[in-house]
Design a protein around this motif. Structure first.
Motif, PDB file in Angstrom:
ATOM      1  N   PRO A   1       0.845   8.196  12.711  1.00 12.97           N
ATOM      2  CA  PRO A   1       1.750   8.359  11.576  1.00 12.97           C
ATOM      3  C   PRO A   1       2.594   9.632  11.664  1.00 12.97           C
TER       4      PRO A   1
ATOM      5  N   GLU B   1      -3.851  11.292  10.310  1.00 12.91           N
ATOM      6  CA  GLU B   1      -2.786  11.613   9.358  1.00 12.91           C
ATOM      7  C   GLU B   1      -2.068  12.890   9.792  1.00 12.91           C
TER       8      GLU B   1
ATOM      9  N   HIS C   1      -8.593  -0.135   7.898  1.00 12.88           N
ATOM     10  CA  HIS C   1      -7.749   0.952   8.409  1.00 12.88           C
ATOM     11  C   HIS C   1      -8.303   2.258   7.847  1.00 12.88           C
TER      12      HIS C   1
ATOM     13  N   ARG D   1       0.844  -1.202   0.000  1.00 17.94           N
ATOM     14  CA  ARG D   1       0.000   0.000   0.000  1.00 17.94           C
ATOM     15  C   ARG D   1       0.881   1.254   0.000  1.00 17.94           C
ATOM     16  N   ASP D   2       1.503   1.581   1.125  1.00 18.01           N
ATOM     17  CA  ASP D   2       2.346   2.783   1.160  1.00 18.01           C
ATOM     18  C   ASP D   2       3.531   2.596   0.211  1.00 18.01           C
TER      19      ASP D   2
ATOM     20  N   SER E   1      -6.102   6.045  12.099  1.00 21.20           N
ATOM     21  CA  SER E   1      -4.876   6.865  12.072  1.00 21.20           C
ATOM     22  C   SER E   1      -5.197   8.345  11.916  1.00 21.20           C
TER      23      SER E   1
ATOM     24  N   HIS F   1       7.852   7.805   8.415  1.00 18.39           N
ATOM     25  CA  HIS F   1       8.464   8.038   7.106  1.00 18.39           C
ATOM     26  C   HIS F   1       9.909   8.527   7.304  1.00 18.39           C
TER      27      HIS F   1
ATOM     28  N   SER G   1      -0.813   9.872   1.734  1.00 17.25           N
ATOM     29  CA  SER G   1       0.571   9.419   1.890  1.00 17.25           C
ATOM     30  C   SER G   1       0.650   8.312   2.912  1.00 17.25           C
TER      31      SER G   1
ATOM     32  N   HIS H   1       3.986   4.640  12.659  1.00 21.95           N
ATOM     33  CA  HIS H   1       4.112   4.597  11.184  1.00 21.95           C
ATOM     34  C   HIS H   1       5.025   5.750  10.798  1.00 21.95           C
TER      35      HIS H   1
ATOM     36  N   THR I   1       3.633  11.306   9.069  1.00 23.04           N
ATOM     37  CA  THR I   1       3.344  11.323   7.633  1.00 23.04           C
ATOM     38  C   THR I   1       4.437  11.971   6.794  1.00 23.04           C
TER      39      THR I   1
HETATM   40  O1  KIV Z   1       1.836   8.345   6.216  1.00 24.47           O
HETATM   41  C1  KIV Z   1       0.627   8.317   6.505  1.00 24.47           C
HETATM   42  O2  KIV Z   1       0.080   9.200   7.168  1.00 24.47           O
HETATM   43  C2  KIV Z   1      -0.160   7.191   6.005  1.00 24.47           C
HETATM   44  C3  KIV Z   1      -1.531   7.036   6.583  1.00 24.47           C
HETATM   45  C4  KIV Z   1      -2.527   6.705   5.545  1.00 24.47           C
HETATM   46  C5  KIV Z   1      -1.491   6.053   7.704  1.00 24.47           C
HETATM   47  O3  KIV Z   1       0.320   6.394   5.232  1.00 24.47           O
END
Ligand code: KIV
Ligand code: ZN
Length: 520
Positions: free
Chosen positions: A174, A146, A102, A18-19, A144, A209, A520, A207, A176
């Motif tokens: 997250p 975001e 989710h 997914r991501d 979540s 990044h 995202s 979560h 994000t």
């Molecule tokens: O990075 C983010 O915020 C996401 C959400 C959809 C969980 O991928």
């Protein structure tokens, strides 16, 4: 739900499909997604986020098929807060043994004001309604906020409390935009644990990044503060700089269990296989010095290190290559190697082939062995990457290519393509043989896609080495990566270019709605 007898168990939530797939150019075919899901399930991933069902027919079909396939892991589908999104996710997840929905909505001031154009009260109402609606389909609902790490703390507590009251069983925080740092990541989790009623009854997830290169550190810090689910991807694939890498968080907890006393259910000996599979499917090479899965991660070049290693492996090695599924040899094969040997070697590299597939790969292997004396593991990986491009079903295929190049220009290319079953031939000149070949493709198949990246790597050493070529192209915001390998660099380049065009044609058919682009 956090099991008190299992306080040290950290759930691994993999979002490669997914991501990871949202990463520009990292599109995977339906079959590739199924193969990855199967591998993730077999290696012990707890939750597989299989896609975003409302985003496209392709995403819906993938989540549906993965729900049918997966035996152990929970299968998760992403949705925004609208009932339409949630209904679509629920529909795709119907065959799953353990379906998880989710749902998410932005909670930071910036996102609420500019992206959602909603006031905070409306966001709170949307949280209660969306989580409540999702609970009608499954009792496993993840919510979540975001841009959670840039959300005001009072509002974050209120939003999380609302989600829990509405029935969320996992609360994911997250980062994000990859903005947080380890101490802040931990602080947010501690703050939620202290302030939100009911938080101890749900699983807290993280979560992260990797925009500032801290995704893994941030995820581990969140675990130390009480999170018990890490969201991650194979090879750290994901939007922009990617997500926390599964292999890194898992191996960090295993190797440094003295200071990170947590367990996962991952069979770490499957890590290399998963890494190669994802790299092959997406066409994203793994950087040589990438932790755990990079080509050099276990290589010792300097004399001092080699000497130490010979005396005791522990001098410079904190984990054994076999712990992550890396076998010692890079066994060489040649033109006399048979089909059984090829099957065995590919099996070691993580590719289980059916008889028909093996037949095709064997033909290509023999062709390569005729041109190249010794075939190394890296040659086989390049061959598999090339075979994965599914040429048989491609609308455009390269049939013949002849180039004339040298010190006297202009260089020219004569090319025959098969387009939708009909052969068509033409020629073009260019600034060098590759440019001439690309111009010939364009003359035979006119298009407006823009070439963003052209990259050539020699797979092994020697002048007979194969070249792997990656070509990234963009059309109306859609980005795809084509790949090919051949001992002839111009042939590999032309095939990679055509491979990218074929992927663009598939993307044209499966266009996502405009409104989904900012997820995202
Ligand atoms: O990075 C983010 O915020 C996401 C959400 C959809 C969980 O991928
Ligand atoms: Zn994300």
């Amino acid at each position: 739900m956090t099991d008190t007898a299992n306080q040290d168990r950290v759930l691994i939530f993999d979002t490669t499909l997914r991501d990871g797939e949202q990463s520009p150019g990292a599109t995977m075919t339906h079959d590739e997604k199924l193969e990855i899901a199967q591998t993730l399930d077999e290696m012990g991933v707890d939750i597989i986020e299989a896609g975003f069902p409302i985003a496209s027919e392709g995403d819906f079909a993938a989540v549906r098929a993965i729900s049918e396939l997966v035996k152990n892991a929970a299968v998760c589908g992403l949705s925004r807060s609208s009932f339409k999104d949630i209904d679509r996710a629920a529909e795709a997840l119907k065959p799953a043994r353990r379906p998880r929905i989710h749902t998410f909505i932005s909670t930071s001031p910036l996102h609420m004001k500019y992206k959602l154009q909603m006031d905070p009260e409306a966001v709170i109402e949307a949280i209660a309604a969306s989580v409540g609606h999702a609970r009608k389909f499954t009792d496993d609902v993840q919510w979540s906020p975001e841009d959670g790490t840039r959300t005001e703390h009072d509002f974050l507590c209120r939003a999380v409390e609302t989600a829990i009251k509405a029935g969320a069983t996992t609360i994911n925080i997250p980062d994000t935009v990859g903005y947080t740092a380890p101490n802040e990541s931990a602080e947010i989790i501690r703050m939620l644990k202290e302030r939100v009623p009911g938080i101890d009854e749900v699983t807290i997830a993280t979560h992260c990044h990797n925009d500032l290169g801290m995704a893994v550190a941030n995820a581990l810090a969140a675990v130390e503060a009480g999170a018990r689910q890490i969201e991650c991807t194979i090879n750290g694939l994901g939007e922009r700089a990617g997500n926390a890498a599964l292999e890194e968080v898992v191996m960090a907890m295993r190797v440094r269990n003295d200071i990170l006393p947590y367990r996962t259910g991952i069979d770490t000996t499957r890590i290399m296989q998963a890494s190669r599979l994802v790299s092959t499917a997406t066409g994203f090479p793994v950087q040589y010095n990438k932790a755990i899965v990079g080509k050099n991660a276990f290589a010792h070049e300097s004399g001092i290190h080699q000497d130490g290693m010979l005396k005791h492996a522990g001098t410079y090695e904190i984990m054994r290559p076999e712990d992550v599924g890396l076998s010692e040899t890079s066994l060489v094969m040649g033109k006399h190697s048979g089909r059984a040997a090829l099957r065995a070697k590919l099996g070691e590299l993580g590719f289980e082939l059916g008889d028909n597939q093996l037949k095709d790969v064997f033909v290509r292997f023999k062709e390569l062995a005729d041109r190249k004396k010794e075939i190394f593991e890296d040659d086989l990986l390049a061959l598999m990457r090339d075979t994965a491009s599914d040429a048989e079903h491609d609308r455009i295929q390269v049939k013949r290519l002849r180039v004339i190049c040298g010190t006297e220009g202009p260089q020219s290319a004569e090319l025959t393509l098969e387009i939708d079953g009909r052969e068509t031939a033409g020629e073009a000149t260019g600034d060098g043989p590759v440019d001439a070949a690309f111009n010939a493709v364009k003359a035979l198949f006119p298009h407006h896609a823009r070439l963003q990246l052209y990259q050539v790597h020699a797979v092994t050493e020697g002048t007979d080495a194969q070249a792997t070529v990656s070509v990234r192209m963009e059309e109306n915001g859609k980005i795809v990566t084509g790949q090919s390998a051949d001992t002839d660099t111009v042939v590999a380049s032309t095939r990679a270019y055509v491979n990218a065009l074929n992927k663009l044609l598939v993307r044209r058919e499966k266009s996502a709605p405009e409104s989904l682009k900012d997820v995202s």
